[in-house]
Enzyme design. Sequence first.
Site: not given
Ligand code: CO
Ligand code: CO
Ligand code: CO
Length: 352
Positions: A21, A94, A71, A53-54, A24, A143-144
């Site tokens: 992560c 998430d 993700d 939000d998530d 990002k 998907h690659t």
């Molecule tokens: Co999250």
């Molecule tokens: Co996320």
């Molecule tokens: Co939440």
Amino acid sequence: MKSRLNKKNLFLTRIVSSSGCAAKLAPTLLNKSLCGLRIKGNPNLLVGLEKPDDAGVYKLSDSIAIIQTLDFFPPIVDDPYVFGQIAAVNALSDIYAMGGKPLTAMNIVGFPSDKLPLTVLQQILKGGLKKIHQAGAVLVGGHTINDVELKYGLTVTGIIHPKNVCTNATARIGDKLILTKPIGTGVLVTALKKGMVSQKDIMPAINSMLMLNKKASEIMQQFGVNACTDITGFGLIGHIVLMTDNSNVSVGLSHKSIRYFPNAIKLSRSGCSPAGTRNNLEFYAPFTKIKSNIPKEAVNLLHDPQTSGGLLMAVTKTKAPILLNKLRVAGIKDAHIIGEVIKRWTNKIIVH
Ligand code: CO
Ligand code: CO
Ligand code: CO
């Protein structure tokens, strides 16, 4: 190049520019890119980009809403099978942070087929599938693409009753904040990438990243909390800032009650820190007030980008100790109260 085909010399984390992560896009850049977009609303859109939000939540009927998230990121460890598992756990998280149940998943892959043997991809996909199954979901496709750098992740669709959606926008003054996993994956995987530690040295963090937030989320749903989010790339501070903005509150964090993985403090003190930490520090500094006696290494870790981090739950003061106990009895031993929700203040977070 050829030597990389040799398993002994295959260091997935060293052939990419950033790990997990931490890759990002910096929050400053993300904000700029979304700025000015006129995104159409819809009465059925329960959670969208208006209050980030998530995951997104869309109501299908009075009893069912779908939760959508995705993700993906470059390798966070050298072992492709472990990387696949961590990426999947991180993507599924998430759905759990919204209190939902994951149903279906799809693979997203960027693969440098000229640099890596296909067995690496097979191991990554095998790892991802293991966690999709452990979550009780099914793989429905993927998907690659050929890519210069290796990347892997999932899109996940889950379901929830529209009334049970657990957003980050409903934390209330007086709530206690419970965090279910320690902090420090960013600094540890950066050290791994630099060859400062071995995969074995960071096993506690790897085991934590491999743990689904499923059980924690189920307990949270049975128990009833006011708000929840999971801690990932924006670091502990960044995800709390989102919660304070969306809930119109502030948060008091007690830095001594925050748990870190073994060696995280030591490595942070020695100056090891991912680029994501600097991006997060720069972006969130105007919103926080950090007591001057708090050591720099701890301040850095509060901004350390997490991969597959824990759930952060806001729960009433009276319920907090009971929930904490339930989580620990269920094996979530690192669950800890790290702060409380206070009245909206000029500073969104006060670290003391
Ligand atoms: Co999250
Ligand atoms: Co996320
Ligand atoms: Co939440």
